[in-house]
Design a protein around this motif. Structure first.
Motif, short mmCIF file in Angstrom:
data_model
loop_
_atom_site.label_atom_id
_atom_site.label_comp_id
_atom_site.label_asym_id
_atom_site.label_seq_id
_atom_site.Cartn_x
_atom_site.Cartn_y
_atom_site.Cartn_z
N ALA A 86 0.81 -1.21 0.00
CA ALA A 86 0.00 0.00 0.00
C ALA A 86 0.84 1.26 0.00
O ALA A 86 0.35 2.34 -0.34
CB ALA A 86 -0.93 0.00 1.21
N ASP A 87 2.11 1.14 0.35
CA ASP A 87 2.98 2.32 0.45
C ASP A 87 3.77 2.61 -0.81
O ASP A 87 4.09 3.77 -1.10
CB ASP A 87 3.96 2.11 1.62
N VAL A 88 4.11 1.60 -1.59
CA VAL A 88 5.17 1.73 -2.58
C VAL A 88 4.88 2.79 -3.65
O VAL A 88 5.79 3.47 -4.12
CB VAL A 88 5.48 0.37 -3.23
N LEU A 89 3.64 2.96 -4.05
CA LEU A 89 3.30 3.95 -5.08
C LEU A 89 3.02 5.33 -4.48
O LEU A 89 2.72 6.27 -5.22
CB LEU A 89 2.09 3.49 -5.89
N GLU A 90 3.11 5.45 -3.16
CA GLU A 90 2.85 6.73 -2.48
C GLU A 90 1.48 7.29 -2.89
O GLU A 90 1.33 8.49 -3.13
CB GLU A 90 3.96 7.74 -2.77
N HIS A 91 0.48 6.40 -2.96
CA HIS A 91 -0.86 6.84 -3.33
C HIS A 91 -1.82 6.66 -2.16
O HIS A 91 -3.04 6.57 -2.35
CB HIS A 91 -1.35 6.06 -4.56
N GLN A 92 -1.23 6.59 -0.95
CA GLN A 92 -2.02 6.44 0.26
C GLN A 92 -2.39 7.81 0.82
O GLN A 92 -2.07 8.84 0.24
CB GLN A 92 -1.25 5.60 1.30
N ASP A 93 -3.04 7.83 1.98
CA ASP A 93 -3.47 9.11 2.55
C ASP A 93 -2.37 9.74 3.38
O ASP A 93 -1.25 9.22 3.49
CB ASP A 93 -4.76 8.94 3.34
N GLY A 94 -2.67 10.88 3.98
CA GLY A 94 -1.70 11.57 4.84
C GLY A 94 -2.39 12.59 5.72
O GLY A 94 -3.54 12.97 5.49
N TYR A 95 -1.67 13.02 6.74
CA TYR A 95 -2.19 13.99 7.70
C TYR A 95 -1.19 15.14 7.79
O TYR A 95 -0.11 14.98 8.33
CB TYR A 95 -2.38 13.32 9.06
N ARG A 96 -1.55 16.27 7.22
CA ARG A 96 -0.58 17.36 7.07
C ARG A 96 -0.13 17.92 8.41
O ARG A 96 0.97 18.48 8.51
CB ARG A 96 -1.16 18.47 6.19
N PHE A 97 -0.95 17.80 9.44
CA PHE A 97 -0.56 18.32 10.74
C PHE A 97 0.31 17.33 11.51
O PHE A 97 0.78 17.65 12.61
CB PHE A 97 -1.81 18.65 11.57
N GLY A 98 0.52 16.15 10.95
CA GLY A 98 1.37 15.15 11.62
C GLY A 98 2.56 14.71 10.80
O GLY A 98 3.44 14.03 11.30
N GLY A 99 2.57 15.07 9.50
CA GLY A 99 3.70 14.72 8.66
C GLY A 99 3.89 13.23 8.47
O GLY A 99 5.03 12.75 8.36
N PHE A 100 2.79 12.49 8.39
CA PHE A 100 2.91 11.03 8.27
C PHE A 100 1.67 10.48 7.56
O PHE A 100 0.78 11.22 7.16
CB PHE A 100 3.08 10.40 9.65
N HIS A 101 1.64 9.15 7.41
CA HIS A 101 0.54 8.46 6.75
C HIS A 101 -0.24 7.64 7.78
O HIS A 101 0.18 6.53 8.13
CB HIS A 101 1.05 7.54 5.65
N PRO A 102 -1.36 8.12 8.27
CA PRO A 102 -2.11 7.32 9.23
C PRO A 102 -2.61 6.00 8.65
O PRO A 102 -2.86 5.04 9.40
CB PRO A 102 -3.27 8.24 9.64
N SER A 103 -2.72 5.92 7.33
CA SER A 103 -3.17 4.66 6.71
C SER A 103 -2.18 3.53 6.89
O SER A 103 -2.51 2.37 6.64
CB SER A 103 -3.42 4.86 5.21
N HIS A 104 -0.96 3.82 7.37
CA HIS A 104 -0.04 2.73 7.69
C HIS A 104 -0.61 1.82 8.78
O HIS A 104 -0.14 0.69 8.95
CB HIS A 104 1.30 3.31 8.17
N ALA A 105 -1.64 2.30 9.49
CA ALA A 105 -2.31 1.48 10.51
C ALA A 105 -3.32 0.52 9.91
O ALA A 105 -3.65 -0.51 10.53
CB ALA A 105 -3.01 2.38 11.53
N ILE A 106 -3.85 0.82 8.73
CA ILE A 106 -4.97 0.03 8.19
C ILE A 106 -4.61 -1.43 7.96
O ILE A 106 -5.41 -2.32 8.29
CB ILE A 106 -5.53 0.69 6.91
N PRO A 107 -3.45 -1.77 7.38
CA PRO A 107 -3.17 -3.19 7.18
C PRO A 107 -3.21 -4.00 8.47
O PRO A 107 -3.64 -5.17 8.46
CB PRO A 107 -1.76 -3.18 6.57
N ALA A 108 -2.78 -3.40 9.57
CA ALA A 108 -2.83 -4.10 10.86
C ALA A 108 -4.26 -4.32 11.30
O ALA A 108 -4.66 -5.43 11.68
CB ALA A 108 -2.07 -3.29 11.92
N VAL A 109 -5.06 -3.27 11.26
CA VAL A 109 -6.45 -3.35 11.70
C VAL A 109 -7.24 -4.29 10.80
O VAL A 109 -8.06 -5.10 11.27
CB VAL A 109 -7.08 -1.94 11.74
N LEU A 110 -6.99 -4.24 9.51
CA LEU A 110 -7.72 -5.09 8.57
C LEU A 110 -7.38 -6.56 8.80
O LEU A 110 -8.26 -7.44 8.76
CB LEU A 110 -7.38 -4.68 7.14
#
Length: 453
Positions: A86-110
């Motif tokens: 989900a990360d390799v194409l950099e087409h995931q989401d992001g949070y500008r106030f945190g400077g990161f991708h909160p979607s990195h959590a989704i594979p774990a939760v899923l």
């Protein structure tokens, strides 16, 4: 600012208590992540990483979503494999106030949601928990962490909270899961990401893996460090941050500020890509008609994405390069997964324009960051014209969100060729509905892949 407050929120959250717009956003974000994983699965770097996971075997507890062909693996391995894809194409989401991708959590939760046979509303509730916990931790450390050279691993701790909830842990157990994650979360040097080595997608997989491991550890009765967030030598402080991570829990929904990417590539390339694409469309420009490219941006963009590419760049390198994004946008009027295929990322006209790009700081744009990731592009044409466009809110920003049609088009571009348009439509319906079981949803994106093998 306490780990305990984050755990209490996670334990007390309920699907019926979530605002409809929060549920809708969670469904859209999961759909986006699944699409990105399906698209990323075929990238050589991901094939190598998921191949290692497949070769190890282990108890088949959850599906490595997006892997081709599909396979099941231990929970933490499944999360890792999907996280990398989900990360390799950099087409995931992001949070500008945190400077990161909160979607990195989704594979774990899923992965955990599939394992416990959760329904989609349960999944989305856990995703909201993961995002609200992760976003607050990352926000408290931004932009200090980035400027100091660290990538915030807040998604690991959010993932642990979401997974622990799905596993039925109490408030104490969730606090232990968050605290135990400190022993699994990686320490990511941000320069190691933007140097663009082939192993880069592994960092996202490892962030997801850490969340699963933290939650599973808490299920054994082992305690975690229940001051991991707020201690003077804890996560936020060590990353250079401060602030109350628990402020507004349950009333302020940070997930609504999460942006989705219309363009593929690091978020800091999007203003330049959009401005270039708009100028190319408006003036019917061909790459051969451009003689110079001047790009003005803010300090963090210069720090992270001022990355020239050579004659034979990798997919990872191109996704993190503003010059490449400009070249691709001028040639194709868009930057998506297709632009990172071999024939496009090595296309001479794309690379020629990329070589023309000069990136510099603009005081007025720096003053807008991080509220806006504003970028100004000036193209000079071979016939002497000077064309300028400034983009402060790239498409997909929470203030310029993708509508449903665009969301489905983005997902379909990745999913339709792999799992079939009918299955892709059913996945979207389940997540945007929301309805059905997570296991049924996962089957829709894996059965066809297995048949293809």
């Amino acid at each position: 600012m306490t780990t305990r407050a984050l755990a209490a929120f996670a334990a007390g959250a309920s699907y019926d208590g979530l605002p409809p717009e929060v549920v809708a956003k969670a469904g859209a974000l999961v759909l986006d992540c699944v699409g990105a994983a399906i698209g990323g699965a075929a990238v050589p770097e991901v094939v190598a990483l998921t191949g290692l996971v497949r070769s190890r075997g282990g108890v088949p507890e959850a599906t490595a979503v997006g892997a081709r062909p599909g396979f099941a693996a231990p929970l933490a391995d499944a999360a890792y494999a999907m996280g990398a894809a989900a990360d390799v194409l950099e087409h995931q989401d992001g949070y500008r106030f945190g400077g990161f991708h909160p979607s990195h959590a989704i594979p774990a939760v899923l992965a955990v949601a599939e394992h416990v046979d959760a329904d989609v509303p349960d999944l989305l509730t856990a995703v909201v928990v993961a995002y609200e916990v992760a976003n607050r931790i990352a926000r408290a450390a931004h932009p200090q962490a980035t400027k100091a050279g660290w990538f915030p691993t807040a998604a690991s701790f959010g993932a642990a909270a979401g997974c622990a909830r799905l596993l039925g842990l109490s408030e104490d157990g969730i606090a232990d899961a968050i605290g135990a994650t400190a022993f699994f979360a990686p320490a990511i040097l941000i320069e190691s990401i933007f140097a663009a080595p082939g192993a880069k997608p592994a960092f996202a997989g490892q962030i997801a893996r850490a969340g699963v491991e933290g939650a599973l550890t808490a299920t054994t009765g082992l305690t975690g460090w229940r001051e991991v967030v707020e201690h003077p030598r804890g996560l936020v402080s060590v990353l250079g941050g401060d602030g109350d991570t628990a402020h507004g829990l349950g009333s302020e929904w940070t997930i609504l500020d999460v942006h989705q990417k219309w363009f593929a590539g690091c978020r800091h390339t999007h203003g330049a890509a959009q401005a270039t694409a708009e100028l190319a469309l408006e003036h019917d420009l061909k790459p051969s008609e451009v003689s110079t490219v001047d790009v003005e941006a803010y300090d963090v963009a210069l720090l992270l994405v001022d990355r020239p590419v050579g004659a034979d760049p990798s997919t990872v390198a191109c996704t993190l390069s503003l010059p490449f994004a400009v070249g691709a946008a001028l040639a194709d009027r868009y930057v998506g997964g297709r632009q990172y295929a071999t024939d496009r990322r090595t296309n001479p006209e794309v690379l020629r324009v990329a070589g023309l790009v000069g990136l510099r700081r603009a005081d007025d744009l720096e003053a807008l960051y991080p509220e806006y990731t504003a970028t100004r592009v000036t193209l000079t044409t071979t016939d002497g014209r000077t064309l300028t466009r400034t983009v402060d809110t790239p498409a997909g920003d929470s203030r310029a969100p993708m509508d449903r049609d665009r969301l489905l088009a983005k997902f379909g571009a990745y999913a339709d060729p792999v799992v079939g348009a009918e299955n892709a439509a059913r996945v979207a319906e389940a997540l945007l509905g929301p309805s059905g079981s997570v296991r049924d949803l996962i089957a829709l994106v894996t059965v066809f892949q297995e048949a293809q093998a």
